[in-house]
Design an enzyme around this catalytic site. Structure first.
Site, mmCIF file in Angstrom:
data_model
loop_
_atom_site.group_PDB
_atom_site.id
_atom_site.type_symbol
_atom_site.label_atom_id
_atom_site.label_comp_id
_atom_site.label_asym_id
_atom_site.label_seq_id
_atom_site.Cartn_x
_atom_site.Cartn_y
_atom_site.Cartn_z
ATOM 1 N N THR A 186 -2.946 5.921 -4.188
ATOM 2 C CA THR A 186 -1.759 6.569 -3.599
ATOM 3 C C THR A 186 -0.495 6.199 -4.375
ATOM 4 O O THR A 186 0.391 7.024 -4.557
ATOM 5 C CB THR A 186 -1.579 6.149 -2.128
ATOM 6 O OG1 THR A 186 -1.746 4.750 -2.026
ATOM 7 C CG2 THR A 186 -2.575 6.829 -1.246
ATOM 8 N N THR A 187 -0.418 4.952 -4.843
ATOM 9 C CA THR A 187 0.769 4.522 -5.600
ATOM 10 C C THR A 187 0.812 5.240 -6.943
ATOM 11 O O THR A 187 1.843 5.782 -7.334
ATOM 12 C CB THR A 187 0.724 2.992 -5.805
ATOM 13 O OG1 THR A 187 0.456 2.369 -4.557
ATOM 14 C CG2 THR A 187 2.029 2.477 -6.340
ATOM 15 N N ASP A 204 0.858 -1.187 0.000
ATOM 16 C CA ASP A 204 0.000 0.000 0.000
ATOM 17 C C ASP A 204 0.893 1.236 0.000
ATOM 18 O O ASP A 204 1.621 1.484 0.959
ATOM 19 C CB ASP A 204 -0.895 -0.044 1.252
ATOM 20 C CG ASP A 204 -1.790 1.185 1.363
ATOM 21 O OD1 ASP A 204 -1.880 1.912 0.362
ATOM 22 O OD2 ASP A 204 -2.375 1.411 2.418
ATOM 23 N N ASP A 238 -9.176 0.425 1.405
ATOM 24 C CA ASP A 238 -9.128 0.862 0.003
ATOM 25 C C ASP A 238 -10.393 0.413 -0.736
ATOM 26 O O ASP A 238 -10.991 1.174 -1.491
ATOM 27 C CB ASP A 238 -7.893 0.276 -0.704
ATOM 28 C CG ASP A 238 -6.611 0.987 -0.272
ATOM 29 O OD1 ASP A 238 -6.726 1.951 0.500
ATOM 30 O OD2 ASP A 238 -5.517 0.580 -0.701
#
Length: 555
Positions: free
Chosen positions: A97-98, A64, A397
Site C-alpha cells: 500500500t505504501t 502501515d 500483511d
C-alpha cells in the site's frame, strides 16, 4: 446550460464552481504528490511511525500505509482517489500500500513538465504510459522474476521475513513468519486444481492483552470469547461430538404483537405447557444425534438449558455467524438452521479437545487439536491494546504475502532491485520509440527509481551518490538483483541478501499506480455544486438587480 438540442448534458447553477484545463491537471498532480509525501517516510525497515488521533480521542501508531490513509481526512477529489488506491491494493493483494501511493505520486509528478513546459496533450502522455505498463509487466515476468517451491519452508520463511522486516513486529520476525505461514497453510483449500486461501474469513486474529508477544500461537482450531450458558455444564470435553445451529432453542413468540386473551386459569397453564412441550421437542431433536456440545448463533432458554444439562450436553449461545462458519470448517460440522433437519453427518467429529480457559476476567472457549482443520485462530498476546493492534496489522500483511506466493509461486528481488532493473530496461526500450512519445515513456523509467531513492533517504544515506552507483551496477553487470539494504543504505545483491517479494504484489502495485496516474491525467474539468463554507448566500442574492426592492422595502 452546456450542450445543444433537447437533452442538456450539464446544468451550471450560479453557485457552481468550475475549474478546467491545465489548472485542474496541475492541481490533481499537486494533490497526488501531497498524499505521496505524507506516506514517503513509511517505506522500508528504517521507516518512521505516524501517530494518528481520531475525533473520539483514540490514538493509532502505525507505519502501515493503508491504516494511515484510512484515518486521513481530505477534501480534494484527486487526493480522495489516491486514498481509494491504497484501499484497492490492500483488498486485492494485502501488501504494497505504501509503495503504490509513492509510485502513483511520482508517476504524476514526472508528467508535470510535459504539461507545463512542453504543452504536451495529456492523451500523448497517457498512451506512452500505457505502452510502458504493458512492456513493464512482460519484462518483470520473463526477465526478472524467478519461480519458487511453495513446499520449501525455509524459502517461504525468507520471503515472509522480507515483508515483516519493515514492520514494528520485525523484532519477533521468526515468530511472526512462523505464525503467518502456519495460518496460511492451514486455511489453504484446493478445489478443481485452483488454490483458494481465504485469510479474511477463516484465519481470525484474537487479541488478549497481557502476557508476552512470544506467547502468541496459531491454534489448530478455533477460539471464541464465550462461556457455557449454565454453570454446571462441563467445561472440558475430549473428542466431543459438536452440533452447530443457526436457530434459537427457545419458544417462538408470535409475530407482530400477537395478543392472547386468557379467561380461565387453566388456559394459562395450557399455554405454559405448550411452550414446555415445544422446547422439549426441539431439545429431543438435537439430542437424537447424541451431541456433547451444542453451539448456536441465537438464544437458548432456561428450560432448554435444563434439558441439555440433564442429558450431559454443554451449550454455548449467541456465537457470531463468522465464528460459527469457522468452527464448522475446523471441526467438520454443518451449520443447521432447523432442529428437525439434523442428521448424523451434520455432527462435527474432528475436534480433539473442548475446554474453557479464563484470561483476566473473561472466559474463552477453545476448540483445538482438530484433525486437518481448514480454519484457525491466531492468539496474540502483548503488553497493551495499541501494540496488539499494530502486531495484528503487520501479521495480516505477512499472511497476505504468504498467500500471494502460494497462489502464484513467482518472486522478484526486493529492496528496489526490481524497480531499478525495470527502469534500466525501459530506458533502453525508449531509444527505439520514435516521435514525441519517447519522453513520457522514459519518464516512467525515471519514476520507478523513486522506490530505491526513498529507501536510501529513509536510511539517512546520500541518495544521489548511492543511486548513481546502483544505476551503474545495473548497467555494468547486467544483473537484475542489485538493490538497497534498507537497514544501512548500502548496495547489496538481493540473491545473497535474501530479500524477495511476491510477483503478484509487484505487478498489482505497478498496474494500480500507473492506471491511477492515467486516470487523474485524463481529468480536465472539475465541476462542484458544493457551496464554500461561510458562503450562505448565492451570488444572485449578493448583488440585487437594479429596480429590485431593497431588503426591508415593500415590493
Amino acid at each position: 446550460m452546456i450542450g445543444g438540442g433537447s437533452a442538456p448534458i450539464l446544468v451550471l447553477s450560479q453557485n457552481t464552481k468550475r475549474e478546467s484545463g491545465r489548472k485542474v491537471q496541475t492541481g490533481n498532480i499537486a494533490a497526488g504528490k501531497a498524499i505521496a509525501d505524507v506516506i514517503r517516510t513509511c517505506l522500508g525497515p528504517r521507516s518512521m511511525l505516524k501517530m494518528l488521533m481520531d475525533p473520539m480521542g483514540g490514538i493509532v501508531m502505525t507505519n502501515d500505509g493503508n491504516a494511515i490513509l484510512r484515518e486521513i481526512m481530505v477534501q480534494h477529489p484527486a487526493a480522495k482517489t489516491m486514498l481509494e488506491v491504497a484501499r484497492t491494493q490492500d483488498e486485492e493483494v494485502g501488501d504494497g500500500t505504501t509503495s503504490v501511493i509513492i509510485l502513483g505520486g511520482e508517476m504524476l509528478s514526472v508528467a508535470l513538465p510535459f504539461l507545463q513546459q512542453q504543452q504536451m496533450h495529456p492523451t500523448v502522455i497517457i498512451s506512452a504510459y500505457r505502452q510502458a505498463l504493458e512492456d513493464l509487466v512482460v519484462i518483470l515476468k520473463d526477465k526478472i522474476s524467478i519461480s519458487v517451491d511453495v513446499n520449501n519452508r525455509v524459502e517461504m520463511m525468507k520471503i515472509v521475513k522480507s515483508c515483516v522486516g519493515t514492520k514494528f513486529i520485525s523484532k519477533w520476525s521468526e515468530l511472526a513468519c512462523k505464525i503467518a505461514l502456519d495460518a496460511t497453510s492451514t486455511v489453504a483449500l484446493e478445489e478443481n486444481g485452483r488454490k483458494e486461501i481465504d485469510i479474511k474469513r477463516y484465519a481470525k486474529v484474537e487479541k488478549i492483552p497481557g502476557g508476552a508477544i512470544e506467547d502468541s500461537v496459531v491454534l489448530r482450531g478455533v477460539m471464541v470469547n464465550k462461556d457455557v450458558t449454565h454453570p454446571k455444564m462441563k467445561r472440558t470435553l475430549k473428542n466431543p461430538r459438536i452440533v452447530l445451529l443457526d436457530c434459537s432453542l427457545e419458544y417462538k413468540k408470535g409475530e407482530s404483537q400477537t395478543n392472547i386473551e386468557i379467561t380461565k386459569e387453566e388456559d394459562f397453564q395450557k399455554i405454559l405447557l405448550m411452550e414446555e412441550e415445544y422446547i422439549k421437542k426441539i431439545c429431543d431433536e438435537v439430542l437424537q444425534v447424541k451431541p456433547d456440545l451444542v453451539i448456536t448463533e441465537k438464544g437458548v432458554s432456561d428450560l432448554a438449558q435444563h434439558f441439555l444439562l440433564k442429558a450431559g450436553v454443554s451449550c454455548i449461545r449467541r456465537v457470531r455467524k463468522t465464528d460459527n462458519n469457522r468452527i464448522a470448517r475446523a471441526v467438520g460440522a454443518t451449520v443447521v438452521s432447523r432442529t428437525d433437519e439434523l442428521k448424523e453427518e451434520d455432527v462435527g467429529l474432528h475436534c480433539g479437545l473442548f475446554e474453557i480457559k479464563k484470561f483476566g476476567d473473561e472466559y474463552f472457549t477453545f476448540l483445538v487439536e482438530c484433525k486437518d482443520p481448514k480454519a484457525c485462530t491466531i492468539l496474540l498476546r502483548g503488553a497493551s491494546k495499541d501494540i496488539l493492534n499494530e502486531v495484528e496489522r503487520n501479521l495480516q500483511d505477512a499472511m497476505n504475502v504468504a498467500r500471494n506466493v502460494m497462489v502464484e509461486p513467482l518472486l522478484v528481488p526486493g529492496g528496489g532491485a526490481a524497480e531499478m532493473a525495470l527502469s534500466q530496461a525501459l530506458s533502453e526500450k525508449a531509444k527505439a520509440i520514435t516521435g514525441v512519445q519517447q519522453w513520457p515513456y522514459r519518464a516512467v523509467a525515471l519514476a520507478l527509481e523513486v522506490i530505491p531513492r526513498t529507501l536510501i533517504q529513509n536510511c539517512g544515506a546520500n541518495p544521489i551518490r548511492t543511486l548513481t552507483a546502483l544505476r551503474a551496477k545495473h548497467v555494468q553487470t547486467d544483473g537484475t538483483s542489485w538493490g538497497i539494504d534498507g537497514e544501512s543504505g548500502k548496495i547489496v545483491d538481493m540473491k545473497d541478501y535474501g530479500v524477495w517479494e511476491p510477483f503478484a504484489v509487484k505487478v498489482q502495485t505497478y498496474k494500480t499506480a500507473i492506471e491511477t496516474a492515467i486516470l487523474l491525467l485524463r481529468i480536465d474539468d472539475i465541476v462542484s455544486g458544493v457551496k464554500k463554507q461561510g458562503d450562505t448566500t448565492s451570488p444572485a442574492a449578493k448583488a440585487p438587480e437594479e429596480g429590485a426592492p431593497q431588503p426591508g422595502e415593500e415590493p
